[in-house]
Design a protein around this motif. Structure first.
Motif, PDB file in Angstrom:
ATOM      1  N   ALA A 131     -13.636  -7.463   1.839  1.00 46.42           N
ATOM      2  CA  ALA A 131     -12.831  -6.248   1.944  1.00 46.42           C
ATOM      3  C   ALA A 131     -11.401  -6.578   1.549  1.00 46.42           C
ATOM      4  CB  ALA A 131     -12.872  -5.703   3.372  1.00 46.42           C
ATOM      5  N   THR A 132     -10.816  -5.704   0.748  1.00 48.84           N
ATOM      6  CA  THR A 132      -9.431  -5.902   0.319  1.00 48.84           C
ATOM      7  C   THR A 132      -8.692  -4.575   0.352  1.00 48.84           C
ATOM      8  OG1 THR A 132      -8.027  -6.789  -1.447  1.00 48.84           O
ATOM      9  CG2 THR A 132      -9.949  -5.539  -2.144  1.00 48.84           C
ATOM     10  N   ASP A 140     -22.939 -10.026  -4.296  1.00 46.53           N
ATOM     11  CA  ASP A 140     -21.523 -10.196  -3.995  1.00 46.53           C
ATOM     12  C   ASP A 140     -20.847  -8.841  -4.139  1.00 46.53           C
ATOM     13  OD1 ASP A 140     -19.067 -11.272  -3.423  1.00 46.53           O
ATOM     14  OD2 ASP A 140     -18.717 -12.037  -5.450  1.00 46.53           O
ATOM     15  N   ALA A 141     -20.204  -8.373  -3.074  1.00 43.36           N
ATOM     16  CA  ALA A 141     -19.604  -7.035  -3.087  1.00 43.36           C
ATOM     17  C   ALA A 141     -18.181  -7.069  -2.550  1.00 43.36           C
ATOM     18  CB  ALA A 141     -20.447  -6.076  -2.239  1.00 43.36           C
ATOM     19  N   THR A 142     -17.355  -6.170  -3.060  1.00 44.78           N
ATOM     20  CA  THR A 142     -15.990  -5.993  -2.563  1.00 44.78           C
ATOM     21  C   THR A 142     -15.748  -4.518  -2.275  1.00 44.78           C
ATOM     22  OG1 THR A 142     -15.146  -7.890  -3.829  1.00 44.78           O
ATOM     23  CG2 THR A 142     -13.533  -6.254  -3.102  1.00 44.78           C
ATOM     24  N   ILE A 143     -15.232  -4.242  -1.082  1.00 45.71           N
ATOM     25  CA  ILE A 143     -14.840  -2.882  -0.708  1.00 45.71           C
ATOM     26  C   ILE A 143     -13.323  -2.808  -0.796  1.00 45.71           C
ATOM     27  CG2 ILE A 143     -15.145  -1.058   1.010  1.00 45.71           C
ATOM     28  CD1 ILE A 143     -17.005  -3.085   2.513  1.00 45.71           C
ATOM     29  N   VAL A 144     -12.805  -1.716  -1.369  1.00 47.31           N
ATOM     30  CA  VAL A 144     -11.361  -1.540  -1.500  1.00 47.31           C
ATOM     31  C   VAL A 144     -10.929  -0.380  -0.623  1.00 47.31           C
ATOM     32  CG1 VAL A 144      -9.441  -1.232  -3.090  1.00 47.31           C
ATOM     33  CG2 VAL A 144     -11.573  -2.297  -3.904  1.00 47.31           C
ATOM     34  N   ALA A 145     -10.101  -0.671   0.380  1.00 45.47           N
ATOM     35  CA  ALA A 145      -9.627   0.377   1.287  1.00 45.47           C
ATOM     36  C   ALA A 145      -8.316  -0.057   1.916  1.00 45.47           C
ATOM     37  CB  ALA A 145     -10.649   0.660   2.383  1.00 45.47           C
ATOM     38  N   GLU A 146      -7.381   0.863   1.997  1.00 46.11           N
ATOM     39  CA  GLU A 146      -6.104   0.565   2.666  1.00 46.11           C
ATOM     40  C   GLU A 146      -6.317   0.573   4.178  1.00 46.11           C
ATOM     41  OE1 GLU A 146      -4.373   0.088  -0.062  1.00 46.11           O
ATOM     42  OE2 GLU A 146      -2.768  -0.888   1.042  1.00 46.11           O
ATOM     43  N   GLU A 147      -7.132   1.531   4.645  1.00 47.07           N
ATOM     44  CA  GLU A 147      -7.482   1.677   6.052  1.00 47.07           C
ATOM     45  C   GLU A 147      -8.889   2.222   6.142  1.00 47.07           C
ATOM     46  OE1 GLU A 147      -4.659   4.279   7.888  1.00 47.07           O
ATOM     47  OE2 GLU A 147      -3.475   2.621   8.647  1.00 47.07           O
ATOM     48  N   PRO A 148      -9.644   1.946   7.181  1.00 47.68           N
ATOM     49  CA  PRO A 148      -9.343   1.042   8.279  1.00 47.68           C
ATOM     50  C   PRO A 148      -9.598  -0.418   7.877  1.00 47.68           C
ATOM     51  CG  PRO A 148     -11.540   1.908   8.577  1.00 47.68           C
ATOM     52  CD  PRO A 148     -10.980   2.554   7.318  1.00 47.68           C
ATOM     53  N   PHE A 173      -5.460   5.342  -6.052  1.00 53.94           N
ATOM     54  CA  PHE A 173      -6.025   6.261  -5.051  1.00 53.94           C
ATOM     55  C   PHE A 173      -6.428   5.548  -3.767  1.00 53.94           C
ATOM     56  CE2 PHE A 173     -10.592   5.449  -5.207  1.00 53.94           C
ATOM     57  CZ  PHE A 173     -10.778   4.884  -6.457  1.00 53.94           C
ATOM     58  N   CYS A 174      -6.899   4.312  -3.889  1.00 47.99           N
ATOM     59  CA  CYS A 174      -7.232   3.552  -2.671  1.00 47.99           C
ATOM     60  C   CYS A 174      -5.957   3.200  -1.918  1.00 47.99           C
ATOM     61  CB  CYS A 174      -8.012   2.285  -3.018  1.00 47.99           C
ATOM     62  SG  CYS A 174      -9.691   2.596  -3.581  1.00 47.99           S
ATOM     63  N   GLY A 175      -4.941   2.802  -2.663  1.00 48.30           N
ATOM     64  CA  GLY A 175      -3.676   2.396  -2.054  1.00 48.30           C
ATOM     65  C   GLY A 175      -2.976   3.534  -1.353  1.00 48.30           C
ATOM     66  N   ARG A 176      -3.148   4.761  -1.868  1.00 43.93           N
ATOM     67  CA  ARG A 176      -2.532   5.935  -1.237  1.00 43.93           C
ATOM     68  C   ARG A 176      -3.379   6.463  -0.086  1.00 43.93           C
ATOM     69  NH1 ARG A 176      -1.574   7.034  -6.804  1.00 43.93           N
ATOM     70  NH2 ARG A 176      -3.445   8.316  -6.878  1.00 43.93           N
ATOM     71  N   GLY A 177      -4.525   5.825   0.155  1.00 47.28           N
ATOM     72  CA  GLY A 177      -5.384   6.254   1.252  1.00 47.28           C
ATOM     73  C   GLY A 177      -6.157   7.517   0.950  1.00 47.28           C
ATOM     74  N   GLU A 178      -6.329   7.840  -0.342  1.00 45.47           N
ATOM     75  CA  GLU A 178      -7.082   9.050  -0.706  1.00 45.47           C
ATOM     76  C   GLU A 178      -8.584   8.828  -0.617  1.00 45.47           C
ATOM     77  OE1 GLU A 178      -3.652  10.228  -3.967  1.00 45.47           O
ATOM     78  OE2 GLU A 178      -5.729  10.073  -4.625  1.00 45.47           O
ATOM     79  N   GLY A 179      -8.993   7.572  -0.737  1.00 50.80           N
ATOM     80  CA  GLY A 179     -10.424   7.291  -0.699  1.00 50.80           C
ATOM     81  C   GLY A 179     -10.679   5.800  -0.678  1.00 50.80           C
ATOM     82  N   MET A 180     -11.945   5.461  -0.838  1.00 53.36           N
ATOM     83  CA  MET A 180     -12.363   4.065  -0.856  1.00 53.36           C
ATOM     84  C   MET A 180     -13.211   3.817  -2.092  1.00 53.36           C
ATOM     85  SD  MET A 180     -13.626   3.593   3.085  1.00 53.36           S
ATOM     86  CE  MET A 180     -14.184   1.934   2.762  1.00 53.36           C
ATOM     87  N   ALA A 181     -13.245   2.567  -2.542  1.00 54.97           N
ATOM     88  CA  ALA A 181     -14.084   2.177  -3.666  1.00 54.97           C
ATOM     89  C   ALA A 181     -14.864   0.922  -3.282  1.00 54.97           C
ATOM     90  CB  ALA A 181     -13.232   1.916  -4.905  1.00 54.97           C
TER      91      ALA A 181
END
Ligand code: MG
Length: 160
Positions: free
Chosen positions: A134-135, A98-106, A142-150
């Motif tokens: 994906a959420t 079970d995995a979750t990716i955190v990214a504002e975009e894309p 940092f994810c919310g500001r679009g600096e990176g992904m987790a």
């Protein structure tokens, strides 16, 4: 030998220009990629760390050091394949992930089925046993500001 083993993995990478975005072994169309020594596939790295955690075998950096030229630009799915050899050698198979990716975009949801298909072949388990979610981070951190992904991953290994 235990009946089952559980492992947890976390990873994060910074966005950068001029690199392809590879997530779960799939190239995602986007104007930014992720920075890293390898292809910086943040989801595959989290899954690798979860598998290594389940085996009590340290972390991805201890096996594939990011200062080793051998792993420069390497496809993370090749590293995952190597770790799966160790899983099998220890007498286990993947019960479920079970995995979750955190990214504002894309938006990643449209690519989740392709990721599952790609990873299921390497993990040696059917797609129904692989969950990828994906959420966004609601524009926080940092994810919310679009600096990176987790990415976060939990794996259950069962006796083969
Ligand atoms: Mg990483």
């Amino acid at each position: 030998m235990d009946g089952f083993r559980i492992g947890f993995g976390y990873d994060a990478h910074r966005f950068t220009e001029g690199r392809p975005l590879i997530i779960g072994g799939i190239r995602i169309p986007h104007d930014l990629g992720l920075m890293g020594h390898s292809d910086a596939d943040v989801l595959t790295h989290a899954i690798i760390d979860a598998l290594l955690g389940a085996l009590s075998m340290g972390d991805i950096g201890s096996h594939f050091p990011d200062d080793d030229p051998a792993y420069r630009g390497v496809e993370s799915t090749l590293l995952l394949d190597k770790v799966m050899q160790w899983v099998r050698t220890d007498g286990y198979r993947v019960g479920n992930i079970d995995a979750t990716i955190v990214a504002e975009e894309p938006r990643l949801a449209p690519h989740v089925e392709a990721m599952k298909k790609r990873l299921s072949g390497i993990l040696g388990t059917e797609e129904a046993r692989i969950s990828i979610k994906a959420t966004t981070n609601e524009r926080m951190g940092f994810c919310g500001r679009g600096e990176g992904m987790a990415a976060y991953a939990v794996v259950c290994l069962t006796e083969a």
